[in-house]
Design a protein around this motif. Sequence first.
Motif, PDB file in Angstrom:
ATOM      1  N   UNK A 175      -0.485  -7.623 -11.401  1.00 45.18           N
ATOM      2  CA  UNK A 175      -0.880  -7.125 -12.732  1.00 45.18           C
ATOM      3  C   UNK A 175      -2.393  -7.066 -12.940  1.00 45.18           C
ATOM      4  N   UNK A 176      -3.164  -7.664 -12.046  1.00 43.37           N
ATOM      5  CA  UNK A 176      -4.620  -7.723 -12.228  1.00 43.37           C
ATOM      6  C   UNK A 176      -5.223  -6.322 -12.317  1.00 43.37           C
ATOM      7  N   UNK A 177      -5.964  -6.061 -13.395  1.00 44.81           N
ATOM      8  CA  UNK A 177      -6.629  -4.770 -13.600  1.00 44.81           C
ATOM      9  C   UNK A 177      -5.653  -3.609 -13.402  1.00 44.81           C
ATOM     10  N   UNK A 178      -4.501  -3.706 -14.042  1.00 46.71           N
ATOM     11  CA  UNK A 178      -3.421  -2.748 -13.841  1.00 46.71           C
ATOM     12  C   UNK A 178      -2.751  -2.459 -15.184  1.00 46.71           C
ATOM     13  N   UNK A 179      -1.951  -1.403 -15.258  1.00 48.56           N
ATOM     14  CA  UNK A 179      -1.203  -1.122 -16.489  1.00 48.56           C
ATOM     15  C   UNK A 179       0.279  -1.390 -16.270  1.00 48.56           C
ATOM     16  N   UNK A 180       1.002  -1.623 -17.361  1.00 47.92           N
ATOM     17  CA  UNK A 180       2.385  -2.087 -17.253  1.00 47.92           C
ATOM     18  C   UNK A 180       3.303  -1.121 -16.490  1.00 47.92           C
ATOM     19  N   UNK A 181       3.285   0.202 -16.762  1.00 47.15           N
ATOM     20  CA  UNK A 181       4.162   1.097 -15.979  1.00 47.15           C
ATOM     21  C   UNK A 181       3.909   1.006 -14.472  1.00 47.15           C
ATOM     22  N   UNK A 182       2.637   0.914 -14.090  1.00 50.91           N
ATOM     23  CA  UNK A 182       2.316   0.840 -12.655  1.00 50.91           C
ATOM     24  C   UNK A 182       2.706  -0.512 -12.075  1.00 50.91           C
ATOM     25  N   UNK A 183       2.491  -1.574 -12.833  1.00 47.19           N
ATOM     26  CA  UNK A 183       2.902  -2.914 -12.388  1.00 47.19           C
ATOM     27  C   UNK A 183       4.399  -2.916 -12.109  1.00 47.19           C
ATOM     28  N   UNK A 184       5.157  -2.387 -13.069  1.00 47.19           N
ATOM     29  CA  UNK A 184       6.618  -2.357 -12.931  1.00 47.19           C
ATOM     30  C   UNK A 184       7.039  -1.535 -11.720  1.00 47.19           C
ATOM     31  N   UNK A 185       6.342  -0.421 -11.482  1.00 46.04           N
ATOM     32  CA  UNK A 185       6.674   0.426 -10.340  1.00 46.04           C
ATOM     33  C   UNK A 185       6.435  -0.268  -9.012  1.00 46.04           C
ATOM     34  N   UNK A 186       5.311  -0.977  -8.898  1.00 40.46           N
ATOM     35  CA  UNK A 186       4.996  -1.696  -7.657  1.00 40.46           C
ATOM     36  C   UNK A 186       6.023  -2.805  -7.409  1.00 40.46           C
ATOM     37  N   UNK A 187       6.343  -3.561  -8.451  1.00 39.78           N
ATOM     38  CA  UNK A 187       7.310  -4.662  -8.314  1.00 39.78           C
ATOM     39  C   UNK A 187       8.686  -4.116  -7.941  1.00 39.78           C
ATOM     40  N   UNK A 247       9.292  -1.320  -6.264  1.00 43.58           N
ATOM     41  CA  UNK A 247       9.227  -0.886  -4.859  1.00 43.58           C
ATOM     42  C   UNK A 247       9.270  -2.072  -3.906  1.00 43.58           C
ATOM     43  N   UNK A 248       8.570  -3.149  -4.257  1.00 46.91           N
ATOM     44  CA  UNK A 248       8.581  -4.374  -3.446  1.00 46.91           C
ATOM     45  C   UNK A 248       9.996  -4.942  -3.355  1.00 46.91           C
ATOM     46  N   UNK A 249      10.699  -4.928  -4.492  1.00 47.97           N
ATOM     47  CA  UNK A 249      12.066  -5.465  -4.544  1.00 47.97           C
ATOM     48  C   UNK A 249      13.042  -4.585  -3.774  1.00 47.97           C
ATOM     49  N   UNK A 250      12.884  -3.276  -3.891  1.00 48.99           N
ATOM     50  CA  UNK A 250      13.756  -2.352  -3.163  1.00 48.99           C
ATOM     51  C   UNK A 250      13.616  -2.529  -1.657  1.00 48.99           C
ATOM     52  N   UNK A 251      12.382  -2.740  -1.214  1.00 51.82           N
ATOM     53  CA  UNK A 251      12.128  -2.810   0.230  1.00 51.82           C
ATOM     54  C   UNK A 251      12.524  -4.154   0.835  1.00 51.82           C
ATOM     55  N   UNK A 252      12.313  -5.248   0.088  1.00 51.02           N
ATOM     56  CA  UNK A 252      12.501  -6.568   0.694  1.00 51.02           C
ATOM     57  C   UNK A 252      13.539  -7.454  -0.002  1.00 51.02           C
ATOM     58  N   UNK A 253      13.986  -7.065  -1.197  1.00 49.76           N
ATOM     59  CA  UNK A 253      14.963  -7.879  -1.921  1.00 49.76           C
ATOM     60  C   UNK A 253      16.397  -7.544  -1.541  1.00 49.76           C
ATOM     61  N   UNK A 254      17.337  -8.152  -2.250  1.00 48.81           N
ATOM     62  CA  UNK A 254      18.765  -7.906  -2.012  1.00 48.81           C
ATOM     63  C   UNK A 254      19.309  -6.903  -3.030  1.00 48.81           C
ATOM     64  N   UNK A 255      20.211  -6.057  -2.573  1.00 46.92           N
ATOM     65  CA  UNK A 255      20.818  -5.052  -3.446  1.00 46.92           C
ATOM     66  C   UNK A 255      21.948  -5.666  -4.271  1.00 46.92           C
ATOM     67  N   UNK A 256      22.002  -5.294  -5.538  1.00 41.19           N
ATOM     68  CA  UNK A 256      23.090  -5.712  -6.429  1.00 41.19           C
ATOM     69  C   UNK A 256      23.646  -4.474  -7.112  1.00 41.19           C
ATOM     70  N   UNK A 257      24.968  -4.329  -7.105  1.00 41.03           N
ATOM     71  CA  UNK A 257      25.613  -3.214  -7.797  1.00 41.03           C
ATOM     72  C   UNK A 257      26.263  -3.742  -9.070  1.00 41.03           C
TER      73      UNK A 257
END
Length: 214
Positions: free
Chosen positions: A115-127, A129-139
């Motif tokens: 979030x440092x020097x960032x805006x909320x929509x972009x913060x949410x998008x990065x998080x 993408x990070x979760x999609x790539x390395x987290x677990x999928x839940x349906x």
Amino acid sequence: IYILENQDSFEPKHIFDCGQCFRWNEEKDKSYTGIFKSNVLNVKKENNKIIFKGLVTGSIKKVVEEYFDLKRDYSIIKQELSKIDEYVKLSIKYGDGIRILNQELVETILSFIISANNNIPRIKGIIENLSKKYGNEIRWNNNTYYTFPTLEQLKEVTTEDYRNLGTGFRDKRLYDTVQMLLEKKEDLNNWYNKNTNEVKEELLKFSGVGPKVA
């Protein structure tokens, strides 16, 4: 489903849009859906009722009570803080429905480095993408969600990998902090036994974490 009635100090928009969390999104029906730990939860306020539904680990009542800090009386806290001055009193009135979420510590630390020097929509998008790539999928409810990755899932992630997710200059800071946590240079479980100033000092040890300047 779990339903709360006549719950004071609980306004979903105040809680989820105040900047304390980044994985809750407003739905077309004005409810909010979020992911925390291995839980997917939808929260909707209808008149004097707050309706919780989703896919959670364990008792939904227990999960909701812990995450939303429901056993704490916020009216007493707001009453005391309102005595500080008129500015604090006005702020409390503006965000009267805020509750402080009991978020997972690793996710919170890494999210706020992002979030440092960032805006909320972009913060949410990065998080996301990070979760999609390395987290677990839940349906759930015909939708796909992703958990925030654990330290173990981030173990082999490089500075370049973080940069490719759009983190920018925060890439090295994320890498360094994850490695520090993996090496157990700081045991987060001990923080619950420390006071606020002690925890602040521990937080400042992490790369990319600094004092908040108003």
